[in-house]
Design a protein around this motif. Structure first.
Motif, PDB file in Angstrom:
ATOM      1  N   LEU A  38       0.794  -1.230   0.000  1.00 46.19           N
ATOM      2  CA  LEU A  38       0.000   0.000   0.000  1.00 46.19           C
ATOM      3  C   LEU A  38       0.824   1.278   0.000  1.00 46.19           C
ATOM      4  O   LEU A  38       0.264   2.362   0.100  1.00 46.19           O
ATOM      5  N   ASP A  39       2.121   1.165  -0.074  1.00 49.25           N
ATOM      6  CA  ASP A  39       2.988   2.336  -0.115  1.00 49.25           C
ATOM      7  C   ASP A  39       2.739   3.265   1.081  1.00 49.25           C
ATOM      8  O   ASP A  39       2.583   4.474   0.934  1.00 49.25           O
ATOM      9  N   LEU A  40       2.709   2.655   2.269  1.00 46.17           N
ATOM     10  CA  LEU A  40       2.538   3.428   3.496  1.00 46.17           C
ATOM     11  C   LEU A  40       3.883   3.929   3.997  1.00 46.17           C
ATOM     12  O   LEU A  40       4.903   3.258   3.836  1.00 46.17           O
ATOM     13  N   ALA A  41       3.863   5.084   4.632  1.00 47.64           N
ATOM     14  CA  ALA A  41       5.060   5.562   5.317  1.00 47.64           C
ATOM     15  C   ALA A  41       5.349   4.589   6.456  1.00 47.64           C
ATOM     16  O   ALA A  41       4.450   3.902   6.953  1.00 47.64           O
ATOM     17  N   GLU A  42       6.596   4.535   6.877  1.00 45.41           N
ATOM     18  CA  GLU A  42       6.999   3.587   7.915  1.00 45.41           C
ATOM     19  C   GLU A  42       6.170   3.740   9.195  1.00 45.41           C
ATOM     20  O   GLU A  42       5.744   2.751   9.793  1.00 45.41           O
ATOM     21  N   ALA A  80      -9.303  -1.325   3.922  1.00 43.92           N
ATOM     22  CA  ALA A  80      -9.694  -0.476   2.797  1.00 43.92           C
ATOM     23  C   ALA A  80      -8.674   0.639   2.628  1.00 43.92           C
ATOM     24  O   ALA A  80      -8.347   1.327   3.592  1.00 43.92           O
ATOM     25  N   ALA A  81      -8.181   0.788   1.413  1.00 47.47           N
ATOM     26  CA  ALA A  81      -7.190   1.824   1.118  1.00 47.47           C
ATOM     27  C   ALA A  81      -7.790   2.859   0.180  1.00 47.47           C
ATOM     28  O   ALA A  81      -8.334   2.511  -0.871  1.00 47.47           O
ATOM     29  N   GLN A  82      -7.715   4.104   0.601  1.00 45.23           N
ATOM     30  CA  GLN A  82      -8.141   5.226  -0.220  1.00 45.23           C
ATOM     31  C   GLN A  82      -6.960   6.174  -0.355  1.00 45.23           C
ATOM     32  O   GLN A  82      -5.946   6.004   0.317  1.00 45.23           O
ATOM     33  N   ALA A  83      -7.105   7.166  -1.193  1.00 41.41           N
ATOM     34  CA  ALA A  83      -6.002   8.094  -1.425  1.00 41.41           C
ATOM     35  C   ALA A  83      -5.563   8.793  -0.146  1.00 41.41           C
ATOM     36  O   ALA A  83      -4.374   9.011   0.068  1.00 41.41           O
ATOM     37  N   ASP A  84      -6.521   9.133   0.731  1.00 39.91           N
ATOM     38  CA  ASP A  84      -6.184   9.917   1.913  1.00 39.91           C
ATOM     39  C   ASP A  84      -6.107   9.114   3.211  1.00 39.91           C
ATOM     40  O   ASP A  84      -5.764   9.653   4.253  1.00 39.91           O
ATOM     41  N   ALA A 144     -10.611   1.494  12.667  1.00 41.05           N
ATOM     42  CA  ALA A 144      -9.433   2.324  12.967  1.00 41.05           C
ATOM     43  C   ALA A 144      -8.927   2.878  11.640  1.00 41.05           C
ATOM     44  O   ALA A 144      -8.585   2.105  10.738  1.00 41.05           O
ATOM     45  N   ALA A 145      -8.926   4.189  11.532  1.00 40.74           N
ATOM     46  CA  ALA A 145      -8.470   4.839  10.301  1.00 40.74           C
ATOM     47  C   ALA A 145      -7.095   5.462  10.533  1.00 40.74           C
ATOM     48  O   ALA A 145      -6.792   5.935  11.629  1.00 40.74           O
ATOM     49  N   PHE A 146      -6.302   5.427   9.482  1.00 41.62           N
ATOM     50  CA  PHE A 146      -4.941   5.984   9.509  1.00 41.62           C
ATOM     51  C   PHE A 146      -4.813   6.910   8.315  1.00 41.62           C
ATOM     52  O   PHE A 146      -4.786   6.471   7.168  1.00 41.62           O
ATOM     53  N   TYR A 147      -4.799   8.213   8.599  1.00 40.27           N
ATOM     54  CA  TYR A 147      -4.765   9.202   7.524  1.00 40.27           C
ATOM     55  C   TYR A 147      -3.371   9.275   6.909  1.00 40.27           C
ATOM     56  O   TYR A 147      -2.361   9.231   7.599  1.00 40.27           O
ATOM     57  N   ARG A 148      -3.370   9.421   5.593  1.00 40.15           N
ATOM     58  CA  ARG A 148      -2.119   9.591   4.854  1.00 40.15           C
ATOM     59  C   ARG A 148      -1.801  11.081   4.783  1.00 40.15           C
ATOM     60  O   ARG A 148      -2.696  11.893   4.634  1.00 40.15           O
ATOM     61  N   PRO A 149      -0.517  11.422   4.842  1.00 39.90           N
ATOM     62  CA  PRO A 149      -0.176  12.853   4.708  1.00 39.90           C
ATOM     63  C   PRO A 149      -0.508  13.335   3.297  1.00 39.90           C
ATOM     64  O   PRO A 149      -0.454  12.560   2.350  1.00 39.90           O
ATOM     65  N   PRO A 150      -0.870  14.607   3.180  1.00 40.00           N
ATOM     66  CA  PRO A 150      -1.232  15.158   1.837  1.00 40.00           C
ATOM     67  C   PRO A 150      -0.045  15.181   0.900  1.00 40.00           C
ATOM     68  O   PRO A 150       1.066  15.119   1.256  1.00 40.00           O
TER      69      PRO A 150
END
Length: 150
Positions: A38-42, A80-84, A144-150
């Motif tokens: 999912l190309d998540l930050a560490e 579930a993976a979304q852009a944000d 539990a949601a984990f927001y991605r940085p913009p």
């Protein structure tokens, strides 16, 4: 363990696991395998993994593998993976437990004086960007949601 309608092309994966110790290991491995793609930050990957481990392990251990009606405990997981954001949904048919309303135990004593256990609620509340709970016909539902940085 069953796969129920995963739709990776839409960024959503679903799977049901038996609510037993082996189910903990299998479900965490499944989540980790998906999360690695999912190309998540560490720090996001760590937060997702930590919250998944706490939510799933607590469900299995505190329910002793049994549903409210005495049947076998089941875990329904959705990633579930979304852009944000990335959202992890953990559903179980165990005893009612509202993690959002539950008080978080603090570690305000020296480490050698702390009693084991009870810190999971605080960890999940600290590492998830957003935490929601609902009681459904099936049982408990935690998102539990984990927001991605913009």
């Amino acid at each position: 363990m069953t796969i129920a309608g995963p739709d990776p092309s839409a960024g959503e994966w679903r799977r049901t696991f038996d609510g037993e110790r082996e189910g903990i290991r299998l479900s965490l491995a499944w989540i980790e395998e998906i999360a690695q793609g999912l190309d998540l930050a560490e720090d996001q990957f760590y937060a997702l993994r930590l919250c998944a481990e706490e939510l799933i392990t607590n469900s299995v251990l505190h329910n002793a593998g049994r549903a409210r009606n005495g049947d076998r405990l089941q875990l329904r997981l959705t990633l579930a993976a979304q852009a944000d954001r990335v959202a992890l949904t953990v559903e179980d048919n165990g005893a009612c437990f509202d993690i959002v309303s539950a008080p978080a135990k603090t570690a305000d004593q020296p480490l050698d004086q702390l009693q084991p256990g009870g810190l999971g609620v605080g960890l999940v509340k600290r590492f998830a960007s957003r935490l929601d709970y609902a009681q459904t016909e099936f049982g408990n539902k935690v998102v539990a949601a984990f927001y991605r940085p913009p």
